[in-house]
Design a protein around this motif. Sequence first.
Motif, mmCIF file in Angstrom:
data_model
loop_
_atom_site.group_PDB
_atom_site.id
_atom_site.type_symbol
_atom_site.label_atom_id
_atom_site.label_comp_id
_atom_site.label_asym_id
_atom_site.label_seq_id
_atom_site.Cartn_x
_atom_site.Cartn_y
_atom_site.Cartn_z
ATOM 1 N N PRO A 188 21.905 -62.505 36.450
ATOM 2 C CA PRO A 188 22.951 -61.466 36.389
ATOM 3 C C PRO A 188 23.155 -60.828 37.754
ATOM 4 C CG PRO A 188 21.436 -61.259 34.537
ATOM 5 C CD PRO A 188 20.837 -62.270 35.468
ATOM 6 N N PRO A 189 24.369 -60.843 38.273
ATOM 7 C CA PRO A 189 24.613 -60.283 39.620
ATOM 8 C C PRO A 189 24.480 -58.768 39.622
ATOM 9 C CG PRO A 189 26.681 -60.914 38.587
ATOM 10 C CD PRO A 189 25.597 -61.375 37.665
ATOM 11 N N ARG A 190 24.137 -58.228 40.784
ATOM 12 C CA ARG A 190 23.955 -56.786 40.917
ATOM 13 C C ARG A 190 24.962 -56.146 41.865
ATOM 14 N NH1 ARG A 190 17.315 -56.137 41.337
ATOM 15 N NH2 ARG A 190 16.836 -57.138 39.325
ATOM 16 N N HIS A 191 25.912 -56.931 42.362
ATOM 17 C CA HIS A 191 26.922 -56.368 43.266
ATOM 18 C C HIS A 191 28.296 -56.504 42.631
ATOM 19 C CE1 HIS A 191 27.904 -60.528 44.459
ATOM 20 N NE2 HIS A 191 26.595 -60.710 44.427
ATOM 21 N N ALA A 192 29.199 -55.615 43.036
ATOM 22 C CA ALA A 192 30.517 -55.529 42.395
ATOM 23 C C ALA A 192 31.419 -56.701 42.737
ATOM 24 C CB ALA A 192 31.196 -54.214 42.783
ATOM 25 N N ASN A 193 31.154 -57.413 43.822
ATOM 26 C CA ASN A 193 32.027 -58.502 44.259
ATOM 27 C C ASN A 193 31.631 -59.854 43.669
ATOM 28 O OD1 ASN A 193 33.510 -56.714 45.879
ATOM 29 N ND2 ASN A 193 32.072 -56.964 47.593
ATOM 30 N N ALA A 194 30.767 -59.859 42.681
ATOM 31 C CA ALA A 194 30.335 -61.124 42.084
ATOM 32 C C ALA A 194 31.487 -61.792 41.346
ATOM 33 C CB ALA A 194 29.174 -60.877 41.125
ATOM 34 N N THR A 195 31.449 -63.117 41.306
ATOM 35 C CA THR A 195 32.520 -63.871 40.642
ATOM 36 C C THR A 195 32.351 -63.894 39.129
ATOM 37 O OG1 THR A 195 31.277 -65.937 40.922
ATOM 38 C CG2 THR A 195 32.853 -65.338 42.657
ATOM 39 N N TYR A 196 31.170 -63.515 38.624
ATOM 40 C CA TYR A 196 30.948 -63.491 37.183
ATOM 41 C C TYR A 196 30.039 -62.308 36.833
ATOM 42 C CZ TYR A 196 26.334 -65.533 38.104
ATOM 43 O OH TYR A 196 25.064 -65.751 38.549
#
Length: 310
Positions: A171-179
């Motif tokens: 799970p990504p933790r930054h706002a610019n992740a693609t998903y």
Amino acid sequence: MEGTSLCVPIVILLMQCSPSLPVTVSSNKQKVEVHEFSDAVLSCMFRTERDQNPRIEWKKKGKDVSFVYFDGHFRGPFEGRASIEGATVTLRRVTQEDAGEYRCEISAPFDSVNLGETNITLRVLVPPNTPACEIPSSAVTGSAVQLRCRDQQSIPPATYAWYKDNQLMIPPRHANATYLINTHTGVLEFKAVAKEDTGRYNCRASNGVGKPMMCEGRRMTIEDVNITTVVVAAVVVCLVVLVCGCGGFLMHRNGFFTREFVSSFWISECHGASHISSQNLNRTEDTSNVNYIPPPQEPQDFKHTQSFML
């Protein structure tokens, strides 16, 4: 001897004046958690003031309070699969229907306080089942896509993890992740899919009870949009709309859509149809006259056509 004789009445007086404890009920475990189809022990301990044979009752709370143990016997669905020792009850092979809040009641009529009770909550844990996964087979680059995973029977509720080509997706933790991955709802969301997102996806559900379960993987293919085709189609549609609009405007400007034009058009059409019908009728009559052959005349009566000289 005199000292001894004085102590005995004092001891008796103290015993009579000392406060006695009323009926008390307790449990060494107020919340019980067991796996489904295992045994659950609901402990209940009591102490009475005078009554040596108090009445023991167990009840289950719900929309309506129902008896579990009453008058020395288990009742309803607990009959034949529960046992009691003292006031502690053991339920065998519990299911989700057994989960809930139970109450142990001790009634001692000869005590100053003749009723005591304690509550126990039973929670039946259910391991995950194979989750239901919704994975589209294809998508267009640049579009938003959601993959869903859900198991509605696990207790406590399961958490979810997604895999792509057998690799765990973090799970990504930054706002610019693609998903984005919601581990509680099981939703994997792509803001705008790209060709690199093509792959085989599956989901794992786990809740710490039993082993985790995974749904069957499914391949999702990301296809490019043919920009040239889209542009050409859009241009053709615009030209068709423009031509139809200009043609309609010119016809309206030249009076083709006025009420007088429509009325004269229909009058002329009706007049022409009437004229054609009249011509066809005359032609039919002429044709019938030409083809008509008069029947031969029968000879008249002889006495009317000739005379005789006597």
